[in-house]
Design a protein around this motif. Structure first.
Motif, short mmCIF file in Angstrom:
data_model
loop_
_atom_site.label_atom_id
_atom_site.label_comp_id
_atom_site.label_asym_id
_atom_site.label_seq_id
_atom_site.Cartn_x
_atom_site.Cartn_y
_atom_site.Cartn_z
N LEU A 210 0.84 -1.19 0.00
CA LEU A 210 0.00 0.00 0.00
C LEU A 210 0.88 1.25 0.00
O LEU A 210 1.83 1.35 0.78
N PRO A 211 0.61 2.21 -0.87
CA PRO A 211 1.43 3.43 -0.92
C PRO A 211 1.34 4.23 0.37
O PRO A 211 0.34 4.19 1.09
N SER A 212 2.41 4.98 0.64
CA SER A 212 2.39 5.93 1.76
C SER A 212 1.67 7.20 1.29
O SER A 212 1.34 7.35 0.11
N GLN A 213 1.48 8.12 2.23
CA GLN A 213 0.80 9.36 1.85
C GLN A 213 1.63 10.16 0.84
O GLN A 213 1.07 10.76 -0.09
N GLU A 215 3.69 8.86 -1.36
CA GLU A 215 3.60 8.14 -2.64
C GLU A 215 2.26 8.38 -3.32
O GLU A 215 2.18 8.46 -4.55
N TRP A 216 1.19 8.51 -2.51
CA TRP A 216 -0.09 8.88 -3.11
C TRP A 216 0.01 10.28 -3.72
O TRP A 216 -0.56 10.53 -4.80
N ALA A 279 -6.11 8.81 -0.47
CA ALA A 279 -4.77 9.17 -0.01
C ALA A 279 -4.74 9.39 1.50
O ALA A 279 -3.76 9.07 2.17
N GLU A 282 -6.28 5.57 3.25
CA GLU A 282 -5.82 4.25 2.81
C GLU A 282 -4.34 4.34 2.46
O GLU A 282 -3.94 4.31 1.30
N ASN A 283 -3.51 4.50 3.47
CA ASN A 283 -2.06 4.52 3.25
C ASN A 283 -1.39 3.70 4.36
O ASN A 283 -1.96 3.51 5.44
N ARG A 284 -0.21 3.25 4.07
CA ARG A 284 0.44 2.29 4.97
C ARG A 284 0.94 2.92 6.27
O ARG A 284 1.39 2.21 7.17
N GLU A 285 0.84 4.22 6.41
CA GLU A 285 1.26 4.88 7.64
C GLU A 285 0.18 4.83 8.72
O GLU A 285 0.44 5.20 9.86
#
Length: 377
Positions: A210-213, A215-216, A279, A282-285
């Protein structure tokens, strides 16, 4: 006879001269500024000769006529007429300011300062629009160049600008601009940017990680500049049809552009909201995401289907097959949301529901466009 004429026409188009002519015509249509430059040059030349042929004292200042002609050929027909009136009004106001200052002060720095200051204030008058700056120019010309014979100079200056503007309006009326093709290309560009943004979202949701913020943010497309260009292009097309003798032939095309522009504006708002939701939630952070592994794949498929439907939109509407695929993907995502919510007692899935609503809103708008634009022309 008709078949022979058609064959000759086809052969002419296939010839080298025909291909070059068609290419040149396409470039001419795609660059309306070329036509505007040609009309402006023609109108200025005609106005110059008109100034030379005018009786004295007009013939002593023939160069003012081309100035009025250029003002009247730098936009659509309705705009050229409106701006010509505004420019003439500004010139008369500037001349009146200069004459008033000249009555109480001798020519010099104080007179210039007062005249320019008052003219600058007058140039901001809303009714003068973008032509307000002519008040300052007129005040300076009358105060400095017309000091010897102000009455004759003001009459010649204003009269020649008016005559030149009439020439420009006449040229614009004979060859009215109707920039529908450039507007169509801008709308196509906005459509493609929106589709690319949706595809970037779907790609991120379908990624192994899952992208980070940040990366989004890198996946975010610049929609606003293209949206502004599209709105301006549609507004320019709407304005161009007013009092335009060519407009009747292209009325359906103009109407189609206005509707398509409105639809893309709606879609741009939906895409922007969806992008921000994904964004942010739904981010990996995040320890707890909005969709999670069960919902990301159906959400990605639904966004991909929406991107395909948006990309299929043209002046005839949206591809019905793309709409059907979008409806099926949206329903599948909705079913997945309900099923996942039923298995979870500690999560509300509001963001997932908002994405479902965005998908349905987009499909409804695109489906309406089919029934509207798809009618026979």
């Amino acid at each position: 006879m008709g078949g022979r004429l058609a064959r000759v026409t086809q052969e002419a188009r296939r010839s080298r001269a025909g291909r070059l002519t068609e290419r040149a015509y396409r470039q001419w249509v795609l660059h309306p500024s070329w036509a505007m430059a040609a009309k402006g040059a023609t109108a200025a030349a005609l106005a110059w000769f008109l100034g030379l042929l005018a009786p004295a004292p007009f013939s002593e200042y023939p160069y003012y006529a081309p100035m009025g002609a250029v003002v009247a050929t730098t936009g659509t027909l309705s705009r050229s007429a409106r701006e010509s009136v505004q420019a003439i009004g500004a010139i008369l106001i500037g001349a009146a300011i200069a004459r008033g200052v000249d009555l109480v002060l001798d020519p010099g720095a104080p007179a210039i300062a007062i005249a320019v200051g008052i003219a600058l204030l007058a140039s901001g008058w809303r009714r003068l629009g973008s032509m307000g700056s002519w008040a300052v120019t007129s005040a300076l010309f009358v105060l400095i160049l017309g000091a010897g014979d102000p009455a004759s100079y003001v009459g010649a200056y204003a009269g020649l600008v008016v005559a030149g503007a009439l020439v420009g309006v006449a040229v614009n009326f004979a060859f009215p601009p109707l920039p529908l093709t450039p507007s169509e290309l801008v709308l196509d560009r906005l459509r493609d940017v929106l589709a690319e943004q949706l595809e970037a979202l779907a790609d991120g949701l379908g990624a192994d990680e899952l992208p980070s913020q940040d990366e989004w943010a890198q996946r975010r497309r610049e929609v606003e500049p293209t949206l502004a260009q599209a709105q301006e292009a549609v507004s320019r097309s709407k304005e161009a049809v007013r009092a335009n003798r060519r407009a009747r032939r292209y009325r359906d095309w103009t109407t189609s552009q206005v509707r398509r522009g409105g639809l893309l504006h709606t879609l741009a708002a939906v895409v922007d909201d969806t992008t921000r939701l994904v964004a942010e939630w739904e981010n990996r952070e995040l320890d707890e995401v909005a969709l999670g592994p069960p919902l990301r794949p159906p959400a990605a498929r639904a966004l991909t289907a929406l991107a395909a439907a948006v990309r299929s939109l043209d002046s005839d509407g949206t591809d019905p097959e793309a709409l059907t695929a979008l409806a099926e993907a949206t329903d599948a995502f909705h079913d997945a949301v309900r099923e996942t919510r039923g298995r979870s007692s500690n999560q509300d899935y509001f963001v997932a529901g908002a994405i479902v609503l965005a998908l349905r809103r987009s499909r409804r708008a695109l489906a309406t466009e089919v029934t509207t634009l798809g009618e026979p022309r």
